[in-house]
Structures are given as C-alpha cells and as structure tokens.
Write a protein that holds these residues in place. Structure first.
Motif, PDB file in Angstrom:
ATOM      1  N   LEU A   8      67.773  -2.402  40.993  1.00  0.00           N
ATOM      2  CA  LEU A   8      66.620  -2.079  40.222  1.00  0.00           C
ATOM      3  C   LEU A   8      66.656  -0.732  39.762  1.00  0.00           C
ATOM      4  O   LEU A   8      65.552  -0.433  38.740  1.00  0.00           O
ATOM      5  N   GLY A   9      67.688   0.058  39.577  1.00  0.00           N
ATOM      6  CA  GLY A   9      67.901   1.000  38.847  1.00  0.00           C
ATOM      7  C   GLY A   9      68.212   2.418  39.435  1.00  0.00           C
ATOM      8  O   GLY A   9      67.645   3.465  39.002  1.00  0.00           O
ATOM      9  N   ALA A  10      68.445   2.319  40.807  1.00  0.00           N
ATOM     10  CA  ALA A  10      68.466   3.601  41.613  1.00  0.00           C
ATOM     11  C   ALA A  10      69.931   3.651  41.894  1.00  0.00           C
ATOM     12  O   ALA A  10      70.671   2.747  42.274  1.00  0.00           O
ATOM     13  N   LEU A  11      70.558   4.707  42.362  1.00  0.00           N
ATOM     14  CA  LEU A  11      71.918   5.057  42.919  1.00  0.00           C
ATOM     15  C   LEU A  11      71.440   6.185  44.193  1.00  0.00           C
ATOM     16  O   LEU A  11      70.833   7.307  43.997  1.00  0.00           O
ATOM     17  N   TYR A  12      72.005   5.807  45.226  1.00  0.00           N
ATOM     18  CA  TYR A  12      71.882   6.570  46.309  1.00  0.00           C
ATOM     19  C   TYR A  12      73.315   7.055  46.990  1.00  0.00           C
ATOM     20  O   TYR A  12      74.064   6.271  47.238  1.00  0.00           O
ATOM     21  N   TYR A  13      73.308   8.598  47.193  1.00  0.00           N
ATOM     22  CA  TYR A  13      74.504   9.038  47.819  1.00  0.00           C
ATOM     23  C   TYR A  13      74.124   9.355  49.310  1.00  0.00           C
ATOM     24  O   TYR A  13      73.282  10.192  49.679  1.00  0.00           O
ATOM     25  N   SER A  14      74.646   8.689  50.208  1.00  0.00           N
ATOM     26  CA  SER A  14      74.491   8.601  51.664  1.00  0.00           C
ATOM     27  C   SER A  14      73.158   8.711  52.004  1.00  0.00           C
ATOM     28  O   SER A  14      72.400   9.887  52.586  1.00  0.00           O
ATOM     29  N   GLY A  15      72.114   8.084  51.386  1.00  0.00           N
ATOM     30  CA  GLY A  15      70.713   7.980  51.585  1.00  0.00           C
ATOM     31  C   GLY A  15      69.880   8.796  50.503  1.00  0.00           C
ATOM     32  O   GLY A  15      68.703   8.443  50.400  1.00  0.00           O
ATOM     33  N   TYR A  16      70.543   9.738  49.876  1.00  0.00           N
ATOM     34  CA  TYR A  16      69.503  10.703  48.865  1.00  0.00           C
ATOM     35  C   TYR A  16      69.909   9.812  47.422  1.00  0.00           C
ATOM     36  O   TYR A  16      70.922   9.421  46.950  1.00  0.00           O
ATOM     37  N   ASP A  17      68.523   9.706  46.972  1.00  0.00           N
ATOM     38  CA  ASP A  17      68.328   9.304  45.600  1.00  0.00           C
ATOM     39  C   ASP A  17      68.995  10.234  44.643  1.00  0.00           C
ATOM     40  O   ASP A  17      68.688  11.437  44.681  1.00  0.00           O
ATOM     41  N   ILE A  18      69.869  10.037  43.699  1.00  0.00           N
ATOM     42  CA  ILE A  18      70.404  10.924  43.004  1.00  0.00           C
ATOM     43  C   ILE A  18      69.569  11.540  41.897  1.00  0.00           C
ATOM     44  O   ILE A  18      69.848  12.728  41.585  1.00  0.00           O
TER      45      ILE A  18
END
Ligand code: COA
Length: 378
Positions: A29-39
C-alpha cells in the motif's frame, strides 16, 4: 499460475514468500518499514550509521553504540593495498558494477578470520564490507579520472566521507544531508532480486563475500539496479520539458518500458521515490538543474496518465545523484554502497535459519525422445 507435474509454478516467484525476515517490510500500500520503523519516521531524524546498526541488530543504537558504529565504519573504510593495485590494473572503460563485483570476490581473500563463521564475526565482517564498498567505488572512480586516491577523515560522518572520497572536495551541509538520505532510503528493501540472490548463496552456507558477490551480479541488470543509469540516459535524450510528451508517447507506442517506473510490490507508489523527489528538487534548485527536474516531473505525469504506474526509487535517485555530480555509470555502485547494509543483514539472518533455498521447476520439455547416433543427426 499453472499446475504441472503436481507442482505449482509461479512465474517470477511473484507474491511467493521465500524467507521470513525481521529486517524490513515492503508494504504494497506504499510504505517501507525497517525493523518495525516506518521510513517516513526515520528520514530526517536518524543518520545512515543509525540505520546500519538498526538493520544489523534489529534495534536503534543508543549514543554509545552509535559512536562505536561510526568509529568502526571510518576505521574499516581502508581497503587492502592489493585491491587498490587491482583497481589500478582494471580497464578504465569497464562498467563500475563489474569492477565492484570482481573486487568483492577478491576482498574475500584478505579476510582476517576466513574460518570463523560465528554470528559475532559475521557482524564485524558485515560492518567491514559496509565500510569498504563505498571506498572501492570511490577509488575506482578516482583512478578512472586519473585523480589522487584520498583517505577518509575521522571527523566526517559516513555519507560525508563517501562523497569526499568520490569527488575529492568537501561537501556542504545540504549535500551531506542529501547523500545521507539517499543511503538511508537504499539501505534495504525486503526480498528484492539482489537480496534474494545473496540469501540463496548464503543458504548453501557459503561465505559472506560470495553471497554479496551474487547480490552485486544482479545489479548489472536493467530491471534492478541498472534502471537509474538508464533513467539518466532518457533524461538526457529528451531535449526539453516540452518534448517529454512526444518522447514518452513514442516509447510506449513502441512497447518499450519506461525505466524508473513500475514496481513488483508497491501498488500505489514507492515511498522512497517521494522522499528522493524532494531531495532531488532541492538539489536541482541550487545547482541550476531545474530543467532536468521539470523533465522528470513531466515524464512522471505522462507515464501515470498513460499507464497508471508510479516512479520507483531509481527514477528520482538518478536526479539526486546527477545533481550531486555522480556520473551515471556509478549510479548502481552508489545503490550497492548503501544496499550492502541490507544484503549483509539478510545474509546473517539466512545463516541463522540455515535452510538450503532450493526450489524446483516444472518440466515443460519432451519425454521419450528417440536417440539418434551422431553420424545420423541432421
Ligand atoms: N513502463 C511501461 N510499462 C510498464 C512499466 C514501465 N516501466 N512497468 C510495468 N509496466 C506495465 C507492463 O507493460 C505490464 O503491462 P501489461 O499488463 O499491459 O503487459 C504491467 O505494467 C505489469 O508489468 P510487469 O513488467 O509484468 O511487472 P513486474 O512486476 O514483472 O515488473 C518491474 C516490475 C519493476 C520489473 C517493471 O515495472 C519494470 O520493468 N520497470 C522498469 C525497470 C525499473 O524501473 N526497475 C527498477 C525497479 S525498483
């Protein structure tokens, strides 16, 4: 999807989960998470070194851990003199991705503990590779340009040192911040082609250098890391913002793909492209490259209108890197200089799972073919 030989065949492994990971999540849907954090929450608040620690340890560092990571990365930027010699012997017109792929393999010969595959040594090895990839890229560029090879400065941050080693001049605050964001946004991206290639090699319990070499090999292809270089070629090909419409219509009419657009996972646009567009616009404004930025915006509008697809990370990465003075042949190596963090994190995660990745195929060839001796073959 076709079922054959009682096996499910999924072309391009689309939507097939081939690993379990805690490192990053690419949300369609258009999001990217690094180890749980939204970039979106990380960009502008953390530096690249914090993201390195986050992806390798699944937690943001405290101040002491960040200081240690920074010191270690700077000290590990030095590469063996044999690698420098090899870079000097390399053809000046080779593609930099080929050089990086070769030197990554070569670097494996100088590992101080080649037989130690403990997780703690692999984390140190990962930090060493994260530090050395930008140096290899920068040194090869300097050698190609017949310019002096420089040493990293202790007082510089990692992105700042990379720009300094590559360009040979002190970067200003906005350039450093732009480079830092570029590196954060390229640090990891789920099970993309290069990361998958790295994990497949790691799944045989091969060493980290071999796994990263496999990953770099995929960047030579224009459907992955090679796209941004071709975006730049297109932007140069289009003479002015006014020519965009006819140029793109012509490409689509010929059935050609527009580089830097579309994505296997994101359905409503790539969040990294949104950040890089802003960075690119700001850099273009201050470097007098607004015509380039306007061409890019024009292309985005026409492609969206005609194909309903959005720019991906490679589209605005080309604008950012061009405005930072990076030649287009080095765009993929700049991608690799940041993605090395994700690759090594995934390789370590793959080792901890220790399952061989070995899918199968559906056989679509002939059965029972009659053997013909060589003298009777036509
Ligand atoms: N330009 C024009 N049309 C495109 C397109 C592009 N860049 N990307 C996708 N499409 C169209 C395809 O033609 C296809 O249309 P169709 O169903 O009418 O045939 C449809 O969108 C699906 O594309 P497909 O290539 O099957 O999707 P995929 O998931 O296999 O591929 C990419 C994803 C990224 C490989 C693909 O979008 C692409 O080749 N983009 C250009 C290269 C690029 O920018 N790569 C960097 C990725 S981060």
């Amino acid at each position: 999807m076709t079922i054959n030989n009682e096996r499910v065949y999924v072309r391009g492994l689309k939507d097939v989960a081939a690993a379990q990971t805690r490192i990053s999540f690419v949300d369609p849907l258009g999001a990217l998470y690094y180890s749980g954090y939204d970039i979106d929450r990380l960009v502008g608040r953390v530096c690249y070194e914090e993201v390195v620690h986050l992806l390798l340890n699944n937690k943001l560092p405290n101040q002491r851990e960040l200081d240690d990571t920074k010191t270690l990365l700077t000290s590990e930027m030095k590469i063996p003199k044999q690698i420098v010699k090899s870079l000097k012997r390399a053809p000046a017109n080779a593609h930099p991705v080929e050089i990086l792929r070769t030197e990554m393999s070569h670097l494996g010969e100088y590992d101080p503990h080649p037989n130690d595959d403990s997780e703690s040594t692999n984390k140190k090895r990962a930090l060493s590779l994260i530090a050395k990839v930008p140096t290899i890229v920068a040194n090869y560029h300097r050698i190609r340009e017949k310019q002096e090879i420089l040493r990293p400065k202790k007082e510089y941050g990692f992105a700042e040192n990379f720009l300094y080693l590559f360009r040979g001049k002190v970067a200003d605050k906005e350039e450093i911040e732009s480079m830092d964001r570029f590196m954060i946004l390229h640090a990891d991206h789920g099970l993309n082609a290069s990361t998958f290639a790295g994990r497949v090699t790691a799944s045989t319990l091969s060493d980290m250098y071999s796994a990263v070499t496999s990953a770099i090999g995929t960047l030579r292809g224009r459907l992955h890391g090679g796209a941004s270089e071709r975006v730049m070629n297109m932007l140069v090909d289009v003479n002015s913002p006014e020519e965009v419409e006819a140029y793109i219509q012509g490409m689509l009419f010929d059935g050609k793909k527009i580089m830097g657009f579309g994505h296997r996972v994101y359905l409503r646009g790539d969040p990294r492209a949104r950040h890089l567009r802003k960075v690119g616009k700001s850099l273009c404004e201050r470097t007098g490259k607004m015509a380039l930025y306007r061409k890019a915006r024009g292309i985005q509008a026409v492609v969206h209108r005609e194909k309903k697809i959005y720019p991906n990370v490679d589209f605005y990465a080309a604008i950012v890197l061009n405005a930072l003075g990076v030649p287009s042949k080095f765009f993929a190596p700049f991608f690799a200089s940041s993605r090395i963090t994700g690759w090594t994190a995934h390789i370590i995660e793959q080792y901890s799972d220790s399952v061989l990745i070995r899918p199968t195929s559906t056989y679509i060839g002939a059965y029972g073919t009659k053997f013909v001796p060589i003298e009777r073959r036509v």
